[in-house]
Design a protein around this motif. Sequence first.
Motif, PDB file in Angstrom:
ATOM      1  N   GLU A   1       0.847  -1.151  -0.099  1.00  0.00           N
ATOM      2  CA  GLU A   1      -0.002   0.001   0.124  1.00  0.00           C
ATOM      3  C   GLU A   1       0.811   1.293  -0.126  1.00  0.00           C
ATOM      4  O   GLU A   1       0.482   2.116  -0.695  1.00  0.00           O
ATOM      5  CB  GLU A   1      -0.921  -0.067   1.265  1.00  0.00           C
ATOM      6  N   ILE A   2       2.113   1.374   0.798  1.00  0.00           N
ATOM      7  CA  ILE A   2       2.875   2.544   0.793  1.00  0.00           C
ATOM      8  C   ILE A   2       3.495   2.549  -0.558  1.00  0.00           C
ATOM      9  O   ILE A   2       3.654   3.522  -1.024  1.00  0.00           O
ATOM     10  CB  ILE A   2       4.113   2.522   1.583  1.00  0.00           C
ATOM     11  N   ILE A   3       3.972   1.537  -1.166  1.00  0.00           N
ATOM     12  CA  ILE A   3       4.641   1.430  -2.688  1.00  0.00           C
ATOM     13  C   ILE A   3       3.590   2.110  -3.485  1.00  0.00           C
ATOM     14  O   ILE A   3       3.864   3.026  -4.195  1.00  0.00           O
ATOM     15  CB  ILE A   3       5.105   0.175  -3.116  1.00  0.00           C
ATOM     16  N   ALA A   4       2.446   1.660  -3.554  1.00  0.00           N
ATOM     17  CA  ALA A   4       1.305   2.019  -4.535  1.00  0.00           C
ATOM     18  C   ALA A   4       1.267   3.638  -4.187  1.00  0.00           C
ATOM     19  O   ALA A   4       1.005   4.278  -5.166  1.00  0.00           O
ATOM     20  CB  ALA A   4       0.183   1.341  -4.192  1.00  0.00           C
ATOM     21  N   PHE A   5       1.033   4.084  -2.873  1.00  0.00           N
ATOM     22  CA  PHE A   5       0.809   5.422  -2.772  1.00  0.00           C
ATOM     23  C   PHE A   5       2.051   6.220  -3.427  1.00  0.00           C
ATOM     24  O   PHE A   5       1.762   7.318  -3.763  1.00  0.00           O
ATOM     25  CB  PHE A   5       0.777   5.675  -1.063  1.00  0.00           C
TER      26      PHE A   5
END
Length: 360
Positions: free
Chosen positions: A239-243
């Motif tokens: 989720e952090i990578i996608a953000f």
Amino acid sequence: MTAHLDNHTVPSWDLFRKFTIEKRIAFFALDRHPVHILYARQFTRTFLDELYILTNKIRLIAKTNHGKSWLSTLLENRRVMLYFAQPSTRTFLSFATACETMGMRFYDVRSLETSSEMKGETFEDTIRTFSSYFDLVILRHATPNYAEHAAIVLNRSRRPIPLINAGSSKDEHPTQALLDIFTLRKSFEKLGGLSRKTVMLVGDLKRGRTVRSLAVLLAQFAPIHIIFCAPKELAIDDEIIAFLKDHNVTCTQTTDFEANLPKTDAVYMTRTQSEYTDAKSLASSSKAYHTAAYTLTQKHLNHLKPNSIIMHPLPRKNEIAREIDNDPRAMYWRQVRNGMWTRCALIAKIFNIEKKILDH
């Protein structure tokens, strides 16, 4: 203009917890009253720029005894509760000294064993009790979403007061991210700024709330490159990578610490978050993490750029050798000091005395 919330329009916690993260952040926008500091994603680049200027101004004023005395008059009629239901040294002392610097009287509860929650009192009643006595609550707790829940309780009360999240479970540590960004900007102020730099985050990235919050704030300085270096068991959440990718941040995920050192402008080391794991998983994660592959030693210094910096949110275990402490690139003790000034500036913004300080 600050918008005041009508407590009749504040959702219940059961409803709020179903909101998306985007809707939660919008609800706690920083132009609303009271101001709650809960997530790193609340901070815009404009806010970060203003806080950077204000932090530097407070540091400058505090260089003289006259300036220190003046700062201590600004909020002398305000009281603060430091509710730290999770162990802390630096964050607690940083906030305590920040409150003292700004003239605020602070009181603390540092263990649930001294709280009426041990008698069966609900935490909602505990938080509302704080709002009866104090003008600000600074909260650290091991329970996920506790800070958000407390903010909703306060907003639904007849005396809503601001709340600062000083560390919430594995979720967030927004004020640590603020001081980390200040340290990065200060370090690269004369080297072209923070944008276009490469920052490597190392260690327990899966459970480390400091790296989650910092990664989010680094997106405000895109274009920027982040290298996430960790054992596969402790890799950063997708989720952090996608953000980050949605915010023009290029990311690399790797398990090879030493090979990436020469590429970095800042290396940010972290410890194993052993308090969030059971004995069985701790054994495997610790075995993966506590090796030379994820420890910065003196032999690595020659691999670093001359103008690079070494950071750590502390406390550390063995991930940075003590011999490195006096290297001019070691910034983790500077981070500690910067935390106090950054939190002074944050408190000043919450109580709307920023202009008074900047005009001094």
